[in-house]
Design an enzyme around this catalytic site. Structure first.
Site, PDB file in Angstrom:
ATOM      1  N   GLU A  76       0.845  -1.208   0.000  1.00 16.47           N
ATOM      2  CA  GLU A  76       0.000   0.000   0.000  1.00 16.47           C
ATOM      3  C   GLU A  76       0.878   1.256   0.000  1.00 16.47           C
ATOM      4  O   GLU A  76       0.625   2.197  -0.750  1.00 16.47           O
ATOM      5  CB  GLU A  76      -0.924  -0.004   1.229  1.00 16.47           C
ATOM      6  CG  GLU A  76      -1.780   1.248   1.350  1.00 16.47           C
ATOM      7  CD  GLU A  76      -1.865   1.777   2.766  1.00 16.47           C
ATOM      8  OE1 GLU A  76      -2.263   1.039   3.671  1.00 16.47           O
ATOM      9  OE2 GLU A  76      -1.508   2.960   2.966  1.00 16.47           O
ATOM     10  N   GLU A 151      10.301   1.832   1.854  1.00 15.25           N
ATOM     11  CA  GLU A 151       8.974   1.767   2.473  1.00 15.25           C
ATOM     12  C   GLU A 151       8.823   0.567   3.410  1.00 15.25           C
ATOM     13  O   GLU A 151       8.067   0.637   4.364  1.00 15.25           O
ATOM     14  CB  GLU A 151       7.891   1.712   1.389  1.00 15.25           C
ATOM     15  CG  GLU A 151       7.870   2.925   0.486  1.00 15.25           C
ATOM     16  CD  GLU A 151       7.590   4.223   1.246  1.00 15.25           C
ATOM     17  OE1 GLU A 151       6.732   4.202   2.154  1.00 15.25           O
ATOM     18  OE2 GLU A 151       8.244   5.236   0.933  1.00 15.25           O
TER      19      GLU A 151
HETATM   20 ZN   LIG Z   1       1.308   2.662   7.084  1.00 18.41          ZN
END
Ligand SMILES: [Zn+2]
Length: 520
Positions: A76, A151
């Site tokens: 995500e 990330e």
């Molecule tokens: Zn998050």
């Protein structure tokens, strides 16, 4: 001259690669709902034509995780870091500078990932939809391992003499989550209720498991689940239908149909109630004698609840816990066994509904007494029902909320999308979640006939339901240092296994990643 009225699409007709499968008027919205299937890929699209200028789009993928490495959550974050058509590092940050969006976010659930956006300006809306579609189907992240490193997680080292450390956006975020006692308790309850299923692991990622995440797995997860055959698209607002279909079809026509096998697993019903004890990291030196969290939880349903059962359980939940004067809430506060009521009762966002409630700042020895307080309130209302006035107030509150769909700054189209997805995401009727009048009336009629709906529900779904877990989460001053040491040991072993050249490789990668993060 005015523009010609667009021809009305008939069921079975195909437009921009999408076949119209169902078309129904939804009285609750005063709007037509059109359900399409993309012929080439099987992608589903629900399109609502309504006079609301706050146009809403969303794409949702079922993303059931196999373990707690946090794949859905890391993905995500990662798809928002540049795509084929928008190769800048942070397209949304760029775009938001000039955007008139009223909502833009992404959510990772335990079983799905959802990308919604809303805007009142048509061109702005089209831009945002295009950025999202390009992001989910063609992210830079599946070609450039730097995105996962940034990330998700990576080793950081700047000098050969230093130890390795883990860094990463999601890694750091989840370390915060795992140090929050309420989050630990809530997660442990969900995992205890659903062992051996997709809900028995953490879609957000356990910091101890996130470093198991490899680039190959990351790319495979994207390829399997971020596929049109696993996608549910939503459009809502006053923008024209043909452009909706054309915009999505542009992206889908590069794909062929696949079987993502993304069905969410169900838990084997328990034969007898269980007890679970877990720990959270507490500060040493603090008085920890009454710092435990104690909750009891049940899995309510093993099949999807009918709309009528759905209402009965929602009403029951509101009657028991809806306000500070509600009997179960008040009994827990007044009991003096803890400081704060935990758990909102019914959890209705997952495939199987559950119910949990408890107290914070408890003595572990009071566990059974706290459970007795809860079951005592339930037994009382199973025997005597609820006061008529309380039932009427509950029905009015819930009916009003359904009619308004107004959640502050949350766009109405997004509320409707989440309602539709409640069934649609599990292959149920996409229109069911948008309709409520008939089943609401059914429940109201039952209540008017004095049927013992709530008494029966309390007995069947709670008191006599063996799929029950009591979770005690205790403070532990040794857990923090223990976790820290385990992480350092693991990193030490990794470093010891590396050659001097490999260590230098990690130092170079650290430098490259920092340089990448610092360039705009
Ligand atoms: Zn998050």
């Amino acid at each position: 001259s005015s523009s010609p009225t667009p021809p009305v699409l008939a069921v079975g007709a195909v437009l921009h690669g999408f076949k119209l499968v169902r078309k129904e008027y939804i009285a609750e919205m005063d709007a037509d709902a059109l359900f399409f299937m993309h012929e080439r890929t099987g992608a589903e699209l629900l399109s609502i034509a309504i006079a609301d200028e706050n146009k809403t789009f969303g794409v949702t993928f079922r993303t059931p995780p196999e373990d707690s490495a946090g794949l859905p959550h890391v993905l995500e974050h990662s798809v928002l870091c540049g795509s084929r058509k928008y190769p800048v590092k942070e397209p949304f940050v760029e775009l938001l500078k000039g955007s008139l969006q009223t909502f833009l976010n992404a959510f990772t659930y335990p079983d799905r990932t959802c990308y919604p956006v809303a805007s009142c300006n048509l061109q702005d809306f089209y831009n945002l939809v295009d950025v999202y579609l390009d992001a989910v189907f063609h992210p830079v992240a599946v070609h450039d391992p730097k995105v996962l490193a940034q990330e998700g997680w990576h080793y950081e080292i700047e000098d050969p003499q230093q130890p390795l450390v883990y860094k990463g956006v999601v890694f750091n975020e989840m370390k915060g989550v795992y140090s929050d006692p309420d989050a630990v308790h809530h997660r442990d309850m969900q995992q205890a209720l659903f062992p051996g299923t997709h809900y028995g692991v953490d879609s957000g990622g356990d910091p101890r498991a996130i470093p198991d995440l490899t680039f190959d797995r990351f790319r495979a997860f994207h390829g399997r689940f971020y596929h049109p055959s696993n996608a549910r698209f939503w459009f809502y607002g006053d923008d024209p239908l043909p452009e909706r279909l054309a915009l999505v079809n542009q992206y889908l026509r590069d794909f062929t149909r696949a079987d993502p096998a993304s069905q969410v697993s169900t838990v084997t019903p328990f034969a007898a109630p269980r007890h679970v004890t877990s720990r959270y990291a507490a500060d040493p030196g603090e008085d920890l004698s009454s710092k435990a969290l104690v909750s009891v939880g049940w899995v309510l349903t093993h099949a999807r609840p009918t709309p009528e059962l759905n209402f009965s359980l929602s009403f029951l939940n509101h009657l028991l816990l809806g306000t500070s004067a509600s009997p179960l809430y008040k009994a827990l506060v007044d009991s003096g066994y803890g400081s704060t009521v935990l758990g909102g009762g019914v959890e209705d966002h997952l495939q199987q509904w559950s119910f949990s409630v408890g107290l914070k700042d408890c003595r572990p020895a009071d566990r059974d007494t706290i459970v007795d307080v809860i079951t005592g309130v339930l037994a009382h209302h199973a025997a005597h029902g609820f006061e008529q006035g309380a039932v009427e107030a509950t029905v009015n509150t819930i009916e009003f909320a359904l009619r308004e769909k107004n959640k502050g700054s949350f766009p109405r189209g997004l509320s409707y999308m989440l309602s539709a997805l409640s069934e649609w995401i599990y292959d149920g009727d996409p229109f069911q979640g948008l309709r409520y009048a008939e089943s609401l009336q059914h429940v109201k009629n039952c209540l008017a006939r004095q049927e013992p709906l709530f008494q029966d529900a309390i007995r069947r779904y709670l008191l006599e339901n063996p799929h029950r877990v009591v979770v005690v989460t205790e403070p532990d001053a040794t857990l923090g240092p223990e976790t820290e040491r385990a992480e350092q040991d693991r990193l030490g072993q990794v470093k010891a296994s590396l050659s001097a050249a490999e260590v230098q490789g990690l130092i170079d990668q650290t430098k490259a990643l920092k340089a990448h993060q610092e360039t705009p």
